[in-house]
Design a protein around this motif. Structure first.
Motif, short mmCIF file in Angstrom:
data_model
loop_
_atom_site.label_atom_id
_atom_site.label_comp_id
_atom_site.label_asym_id
_atom_site.label_seq_id
_atom_site.Cartn_x
_atom_site.Cartn_y
_atom_site.Cartn_z
N THR A 243 5.47 -1.47 -7.13
CA THR A 243 4.11 -1.07 -7.70
C THR A 243 3.20 -1.26 -6.42
O THR A 243 3.24 -1.73 -5.53
CB THR A 243 3.70 -1.97 -9.02
N HIS A 244 1.89 -0.51 -6.78
CA HIS A 244 0.71 -0.77 -5.87
C HIS A 244 -0.31 -1.41 -6.51
O HIS A 244 -1.32 -1.62 -6.00
CB HIS A 244 0.46 0.60 -5.21
N ASP A 245 -0.17 -1.95 -7.69
CA ASP A 245 -1.04 -2.40 -8.66
C ASP A 245 -0.80 -3.88 -8.53
O ASP A 245 0.03 -4.42 -9.35
CB ASP A 245 -1.00 -1.87 -9.90
N ALA B 227 -3.95 -10.69 0.55
CA ALA B 227 -2.77 -10.45 1.43
C ALA B 227 -2.74 -8.91 2.09
O ALA B 227 -2.15 -8.55 3.08
CB ALA B 227 -1.55 -10.82 0.69
N LEU B 228 -3.09 -8.08 0.84
CA LEU B 228 -2.62 -6.47 1.09
C LEU B 228 -3.91 -5.93 2.09
O LEU B 228 -3.55 -5.47 3.01
CB LEU B 228 -2.95 -5.70 -0.12
N CYS B 229 -5.04 -6.49 1.88
CA CYS B 229 -6.16 -6.02 2.75
C CYS B 229 -6.12 -6.56 4.11
O CYS B 229 -6.36 -5.85 5.21
CB CYS B 229 -7.48 -6.27 2.18
N GLN B 230 -5.84 -8.02 4.14
CA GLN B 230 -5.63 -8.48 5.51
C GLN B 230 -4.75 -7.59 6.57
O GLN B 230 -4.96 -7.11 7.60
CB GLN B 230 -4.96 -9.92 5.29
N ARG B 231 -3.35 -7.27 5.92
CA ARG B 231 -2.61 -6.49 6.78
C ARG B 231 -2.90 -5.14 6.91
O ARG B 231 -2.66 -4.64 8.11
CB ARG B 231 -1.12 -6.54 6.27
N THR B 232 -3.35 -4.53 6.02
CA THR B 232 -3.97 -3.03 6.14
C THR B 232 -5.27 -3.25 7.29
O THR B 232 -5.00 -2.20 8.13
CB THR B 232 -4.41 -2.68 4.91
N ALA B 233 -5.73 -3.83 7.17
CA ALA B 233 -6.96 -3.89 8.34
C ALA B 233 -6.51 -4.24 9.49
O ALA B 233 -7.08 -3.82 10.35
CB ALA B 233 -8.25 -5.01 7.63
N GLY B 234 -5.50 -5.32 9.50
CA GLY B 234 -4.85 -5.52 11.08
C GLY B 234 -4.37 -4.37 11.72
O GLY B 234 -4.44 -3.92 12.54
N ASP B 235 -3.68 -3.51 10.52
CA ASP B 235 -2.96 -2.31 11.30
C ASP B 235 -3.99 -1.14 11.47
O ASP B 235 -3.67 -0.54 12.55
CB ASP B 235 -2.06 -1.68 10.10
N LEU B 236 -5.02 -1.14 10.94
CA LEU B 236 -6.09 -0.40 11.23
C LEU B 236 -6.89 -0.54 12.59
O LEU B 236 -7.27 0.24 13.38
CB LEU B 236 -7.27 -0.18 10.07
N PRO C 50 0.82 -1.32 0.15
CA PRO C 50 0.01 -0.04 0.02
C PRO C 50 0.81 1.22 0.04
O PRO C 50 2.01 1.18 0.41
CB PRO C 50 -0.88 -0.23 1.30
N SER C 51 0.31 2.35 -0.25
CA SER C 51 0.96 3.71 -0.33
C SER C 51 1.55 3.85 0.87
O SER C 51 0.85 3.68 2.05
CB SER C 51 0.04 4.78 -0.97
N GLY C 52 2.74 4.56 1.15
CA GLY C 52 3.17 4.94 2.35
C GLY C 52 3.90 3.72 3.31
O GLY C 52 4.44 4.07 4.44
N VAL C 53 4.12 2.73 2.57
CA VAL C 53 4.47 1.52 3.43
C VAL C 53 6.02 1.30 3.53
O VAL C 53 6.59 1.04 4.34
CB VAL C 53 4.01 0.25 3.00
N PHE D 269 6.45 -10.08 -4.34
CA PHE D 269 6.64 -9.79 -2.67
C PHE D 269 5.54 -8.84 -2.32
O PHE D 269 5.48 -7.67 -2.68
CB PHE D 269 8.14 -9.29 -2.36
N VAL D 270 4.91 -9.30 -1.10
CA VAL D 270 3.82 -8.09 -0.41
C VAL D 270 4.30 -7.60 0.79
O VAL D 270 4.83 -8.39 1.69
CB VAL D 270 2.64 -8.86 -0.32
N LEU D 271 4.86 -6.15 0.66
CA LEU D 271 5.37 -5.42 1.74
C LEU D 271 4.20 -4.92 2.75
O LEU D 271 3.29 -3.92 1.93
CB LEU D 271 6.17 -4.56 1.29
N THR D 272 3.68 -5.07 3.71
CA THR D 272 2.55 -4.54 4.38
C THR D 272 3.12 -4.29 6.02
O THR D 272 4.05 -5.17 6.57
CB THR D 272 1.22 -5.17 4.43
N GLY D 273 2.42 -3.42 6.73
CA GLY D 273 2.75 -3.40 8.16
C GLY D 273 3.54 -2.39 8.56
O GLY D 273 4.29 -1.68 7.62
N GLN D 274 3.74 -2.04 9.77
CA GLN D 274 4.38 -1.01 10.38
C GLN D 274 4.89 -1.39 11.74
O GLN D 274 4.35 -1.61 12.75
CB GLN D 274 3.50 0.35 10.51
#
Lengths: 254, 242
Positions: free
Chosen positions: A192-194, A244-253, A40-43, A206-211
């Motif tokens: 890419t974010h697409d 994979a993208l949504c799971q981590r993003t939702a988890g972070d939120l 996602p953007s800003g990761v 590779f999917v990069l997510t989380g903080q």
């Protein structure tokens, strides 16, 4: 033929405004293949790319980035940014040759280099616009010139930071296919974010997510690139990547 | 454009004449547009003759200021030490009251053209230097990043990226300088000269020939506008990017 090495990122940490963007992030990019980094953007995707490119310095104790052949990365990397970064005062040909001028601080470049630049412009289908100024080109054409400039650098490693994100779908598909074709044999790291772009061009995704960001998912689709994104297995993989993208993003939120 | 300029000029003349009718100013305080027009009609050879030295001083000082200002900006951008050592002096050049300095320049450089050229140069130096230096410092960081990945030499980055990228800023500085140049030359002439429009103004003032003063001021204004138009046209042709 280019001897493209893989890239090994070991325990990379990057602190920004008191927060870890990465903390001990490790990643291996396979040699002579196109790896896509999706997130996602800003990761911190672009920051990771800039660390490899040497634009962002990596301080001692913040990890290590090495080439798998043991030789230094410096001088073996070409970089293509999100915007074309063409110089508006220079002709298309002069933009392609820019690196040569910057390295040797010369106004004149050799005939061989000019020929090479013309060859790369021909590869991207813009030889007839060699003497035009970038302002007279469409967005898609400008990105083609940026691609020719990247090819002119003739480096075994190519880093691409969402290079076609500003283009419409048709131009994007065209340029993805062209890029895969002309960069064959090089180690490409494509941010890419697409998810569809990653599936079209990536031999490793590779999917990069989380903080702090981590690689939470990775896949190596078997089909050769560029893939037809209308195929059912690619659509299924896209769903997996989105999940994979949504799971981590939702988890972070949460 | 021409229509609007014409309307402005005619309105100004009407206002000017209106003031004279309203307050009955004598000609030695405020001459009428008609009287100034007569000076132009009969005295244009003198006005033109006196314009020539002023124009030479203007052109010479403008070219010199463009070169000195650009080189100073490049030095400031390239050498880190120059920012702390040289920049305060660049500021001082602007802080110096040119009108107070002009008599000294006449003492040092004589009654000839050089004292006028240097007076105008001091007036123009700062706008050119600061505009160009500002442009050089504000080069897109993405271009500099790209250059870094290309293993670029520092000098090459300055010549091939920062310099052309800052040319629109230099052009702005030169436009401001073009307006200041004739004024600088005239200030130099006021202090001590034997010819030029500034000399003509001094003479007219001493003899209370206010209509000649007005005619000379108008000549300076016209030359300033023409110089600005010329510089603007050339710069628009040369620097087509932003």
């Amino acid at each position: 033929m280019l001897n493209a090495p893989g890239i090994d990122l070991k325990r990379i940490s990057l602190l920004y405004a008191g927060q870890f963007i990465f903390e001990e992030l490790s990643l291996q990019l396979p040699a002579a293949k196109c790896s896509c980094l999706l997130g996602p953007s800003g990761v911190g995707k672009s920051s990771l790319l800039q660390l490899i490119a040497g634009i962002l310095p990596l301080a001692a104790g913040e990890g290590e980035i090495t080439a798998t052949d043991g030789a230094p990365l410096l001088g073996r990397v070409a970089y293509m940014a999100q915007t074309d970064l063409l110089m508006p005062w220079a002709s298309v040909l002069d933009n392609v040759i820019l690196g040569e001028k910057l390295r040797h601080c010369r106004w004149r470049v050799s005939k061989d280099n000019k020929e090479r630049a013309r060859y790369h412009l021909q590869q991207v289908g813009l030889l007839d616009r060699a003497n035009d100024k970038p302002d007279s080109l469409s967005q898609g054409m400008r990105q083609r010139v940026a691609l020719a400039r990247t090819l002119f650098e003739d480096k075994p490693i190519v880093l691409m930071d969402e290079p076609f994100s500003a283009l419409d779908v048709v131009r994007k598909l065209e340029l993805q296919a062209l890029t895969v074709e002309v960069l064959q044999g090089r180690t490409v790291f494509w941010v890419t974010h697409d998810p569809l772009e990653a599936l079209r061009v990536g031999q490793a995704i590779f999917v990069l997510t989380g903080q702090p960001a981590r690689i939470h998912y990775q896949v190596e689709p078997k089909e050769s690139v560029p893939r037809d994104v209308r195929q059912s297995n690619i659509i299924a993989l896209e769903a997996e990547l989105i999940a994979a993208l949504c799971q981590r993003t939702a988890g972070d939120l949460a | 454009m021409l229509k609007r300029s014409l309307i402005s000029v005619v309105s100004l003349i009407v206002l000017w004449q209106g003031l004279i009718w309203l307050y009955h100013f004598p000609p030695y305080i405020l001459p009428s547009p008609w009287q100034v027009g007569l000076v132009w009609r009969h005295g244009w050879p003198i006005l033109l003759q006196q314009s020539i030295p002023t124009l030479w001083e203007t052109m010479a000082s403008f070219i010199l200021a463009a070169v000195v200002g650009s080189v100073t900006a490049l030095i400031l951008a390239y050498f880190t030490w120059a920012r702390s050592w040289l920049f305060p002096w660049v500021l001082v050049s602007q802080a110096l009251p040119t009108f107070a300095l002009a008599p000294l320049l006449v003492v040092w450089l004589g009654y000839g053209m050089s004292s006028k050229i240097v007076t105008a140069l001091i007036m123009m130096f700062f706008p050119i230097t600061s505009a160009f230096y500002d442009g050089l410092r504000r080069t897109k960081p993405e271009w500099l990043d790209l250059a870094k990945t290309m293993n670029a030499k520092k000098t090459a980055v300055l010549w091939f990226i920062c310099f052309p990228a800052a040319l629109p800023n230099l052009a702005s500085g030169l436009r401001v300088a073009a307006v200041l140049a004739p004024m600088g030359a005239v200030v130099g002439e006021w202090v001590g000269s034997s010819h030029g429009l500034g000399y003509l103004m001094l003479n007219a003032n001493a003899r209370m020939q206010i209509d000649w003063m007005f005619a000379a001021v108008m000549a300076i204004t016209v030359w300033t506008l023409l110089l600005y138009a010329l510089v603007d046209r050339i710069l628009k042709k040369l620097v087509t990017w932003h």
